[in-house]
Design an enzyme around this catalytic site. Structure first.
Site, PDB file in Angstrom:
ATOM      1  N   HIS A  59      44.932  30.065  29.492  1.00 42.99           N
ATOM      2  CA  HIS A  59      43.592  29.516  29.225  1.00 42.99           C
ATOM      3  C   HIS A  59      43.633  28.359  28.227  1.00 42.99           C
ATOM      4  O   HIS A  59      42.876  27.392  28.355  1.00 42.99           O
ATOM      5  CB  HIS A  59      42.639  30.631  28.766  1.00 42.99           C
ATOM      6  CG  HIS A  59      42.299  31.578  29.880  1.00 42.99           C
ATOM      7  ND1 HIS A  59      42.511  32.940  29.807  1.00 42.99           N
ATOM      8  CD2 HIS A  59      41.785  31.345  31.119  1.00 42.99           C
ATOM      9  CE1 HIS A  59      42.126  33.496  30.949  1.00 42.99           C
ATOM     10  NE2 HIS A  59      41.689  32.558  31.755  1.00 42.99           N
ATOM     11  N   GLU A 102      31.102  30.817  39.408  1.00 39.79           N
ATOM     12  CA  GLU A 102      32.002  31.894  39.847  1.00 39.79           C
ATOM     13  C   GLU A 102      31.381  32.533  41.083  1.00 39.79           C
ATOM     14  O   GLU A 102      30.229  32.955  41.061  1.00 39.79           O
ATOM     15  CB  GLU A 102      32.168  32.910  38.700  1.00 39.79           C
ATOM     16  CG  GLU A 102      32.698  34.271  39.091  1.00 39.79           C
ATOM     17  CD  GLU A 102      34.100  34.266  39.693  1.00 39.79           C
ATOM     18  OE1 GLU A 102      35.017  33.725  39.068  1.00 39.79           O
ATOM     19  OE2 GLU A 102      34.257  34.796  40.828  1.00 39.79           O
ATOM     20  N   ASP A 133      29.790  29.448  45.570  1.00 38.42           N
ATOM     21  CA  ASP A 133      31.100  28.927  45.930  1.00 38.42           C
ATOM     22  C   ASP A 133      31.212  27.536  45.286  1.00 38.42           C
ATOM     23  O   ASP A 133      30.382  26.657  45.552  1.00 38.42           O
ATOM     24  CB  ASP A 133      31.158  28.851  47.461  1.00 38.42           C
ATOM     25  CG  ASP A 133      32.466  28.273  47.963  1.00 38.42           C
ATOM     26  OD1 ASP A 133      33.111  27.510  47.214  1.00 38.42           O
ATOM     27  OD2 ASP A 133      32.827  28.582  49.102  1.00 38.42           O
ATOM     28  N   ASP A 151      39.646  26.801  37.661  1.00 42.10           N
ATOM     29  CA  ASP A 151      40.355  28.028  37.268  1.00 42.10           C
ATOM     30  C   ASP A 151      40.348  28.981  38.461  1.00 42.10           C
ATOM     31  O   ASP A 151      39.757  30.059  38.410  1.00 42.10           O
ATOM     32  CB  ASP A 151      39.647  28.638  36.046  1.00 42.10           C
ATOM     33  CG  ASP A 151      40.412  29.823  35.496  1.00 42.10           C
ATOM     34  OD1 ASP A 151      41.542  30.077  35.945  1.00 42.10           O
ATOM     35  OD2 ASP A 151      39.848  30.511  34.621  1.00 42.10           O
ATOM     36  N   ASP A 154      44.878  31.985  43.730  1.00 44.24           N
ATOM     37  CA  ASP A 154      45.824  31.290  44.603  1.00 44.24           C
ATOM     38  C   ASP A 154      45.095  30.703  45.815  1.00 44.24           C
ATOM     39  O   ASP A 154      44.003  31.153  46.166  1.00 44.24           O
ATOM     40  CB  ASP A 154      46.917  32.276  45.064  1.00 44.24           C
ATOM     41  CG  ASP A 154      47.792  32.725  43.898  1.00 44.24           C
ATOM     42  OD1 ASP A 154      47.864  31.987  42.893  1.00 44.24           O
ATOM     43  OD2 ASP A 154      48.379  33.810  43.987  1.00 44.24           O
TER      44      ASP A 154
HETATM   45  N1  SPD Z   1      48.834  33.798  40.866  1.00 42.05           N
HETATM   46  C1  SPD Z   1      47.572  33.896  40.230  1.00 42.05           C
HETATM   47  C2  SPD Z   1      47.049  32.623  39.708  1.00 42.05           C
HETATM   48  C3  SPD Z   1      45.711  32.803  39.116  1.00 42.05           C
HETATM   49  C4  SPD Z   1      45.207  31.638  38.370  1.00 42.05           C
HETATM   50  N2  SPD Z   1      43.853  31.816  37.902  1.00 42.05           N
HETATM   51  C5  SPD Z   1      43.620  32.927  37.088  1.00 42.05           C
HETATM   52  C6  SPD Z   1      42.233  32.970  36.551  1.00 42.05           C
HETATM   53  C7  SPD Z   1      42.214  33.439  35.148  1.00 42.05           C
HETATM   54  N3  SPD Z   1      41.082  32.989  34.441  1.00 42.05           N
END
Ligand code: SPD
Length: 276
Positions: A59, A102, A133, A151, A154
């Site tokens: 973060h 979110e 979305d 953020d 995957d």
């Molecule tokens: N492989 C998982 C990658 C996740 C990246 N984002 C995570 C969000 C946390 N705030």
């Protein structure tokens, strides 16, 4: 005691756990683990997103590199990040207005209950939470944000859109002319060609595209990438921002890491810059 494993086609990451709670939302399976090594863990559709003991690296690196590089970022958009970790870091800057988009309200509800040290800033007055979305949300936005933080999880399922060419075009329109787009861009060891494709797409839209790296022990391969794109600003730590960094109370990022994280190992240079 039991084990949890995040598995993909070629490898697995396992954590010894004391307990495992399972929930389901309309978007995904949500799990909360209590692990020995990393404390509580948020898992979405079997993929580790956040652990109490290493989330600060992710973060801090995702948020402070663009925030410190921008001369005066006040209007910030976060897409994804329902655990609140990015918002917590962004809330350390005075006078920022933060919008968090979110898709899954249940992630926010569970994060507020299970991870108060990560999610607490989601309750701040200057934070607006929108359940939508992110790829739809930014289509209606023009010239609005100084910094956009992606953020995401995957690039599969509902997160896949957040890595598309159309999304990056819409993000460019949503940013002010001197804005910065910053995204989590997966593991260079697992898939350097994916980072290369993000790079090529962003370079067709932004003259400045930079990649930087940090160790995230609970993400596959342990080495993670972030991608910074802008029309005007290079990653930069001005003397005033250097002073600001010292009072952000960061556990991972410092001035040395701000510069060092952009140093590329040869195997990455070779693919991203066609270097020999
Ligand atoms: N492989 C998982 C990658 C996740 C990246 N984002 C995570 C969000 C946390 N705030």
């Amino acid at each position: 005691m039991k084990w949890f494993s995040e598995k993909n086609d070629t490898f697995a990451l396992s954590l010894k756990i004391r307990s495992r709670k399972k929930y389901k939302s309309s978007f995904q399976k949500i799990e909360i683990l209590d692990s020995i090594q990393y404390g509580k863990v948020l898992v979405l559709d079997g993929i580790i997103q956040t652990t109490e003991n290493d989330e600060f690296i992710y973060h801090e690196m995702l948020t402070h590199i663009p925030m410190l590089s921008h001369p005066n970022a006040t209007n910030i958009l976060v897409i994804g990040g329902g655990d609140g970790g990015a918002v917590r870091e962004l809330s350390k800057y005075p006078s920022v207005k933060i919008t968090l988009v979110e898709i899954d309200p249940k992630v926010i509800k569970i994060a507020k209950k299970e991870f108060p040290n990560i999610s607490h800033a989601l309750n701040n007055k200057n934070v607006t939470i929108i359940n939508d979305d992110g790829s739809n949300f930014i289509k209606q936005k023009y010239n609005e944000y100084d910094v956009m933080i992606i953020d995401s999880s995957d690039p599969i399922s509902h997160s896949a859109n957040l890595f598309s060419t159309q999304f990056y075009k819409d993000a460019k329109n949503a940013l002010k002319k001197n804005g910065i787009l910053n995204l989590q861009s997966e593991s260079p060891i697992a898939n350097i060609n994916f980072i290369k494709s993000i790079r090529n797409t962003l370079l067709s839209l932004f003259p400045i595209v930079k990649h930087y790296f940090a160790p995230i022990p609970t993400y596959p391969t342990g080495l993670w990438s972030f991608t910074f794109a802008s029309l005007q600003h290079e990653p930069n730590l001005s003397p005033e921002k250097r002073d600001l960094l010292t009072i952000l109370n960061t556990k991972y990022l410092n001035e040395e890491i701000f510069h060092a994280c952009f140093a590329l190992p040869n195997f990455i240079k070779k693919v991203l810059y066609n270097a020999s």
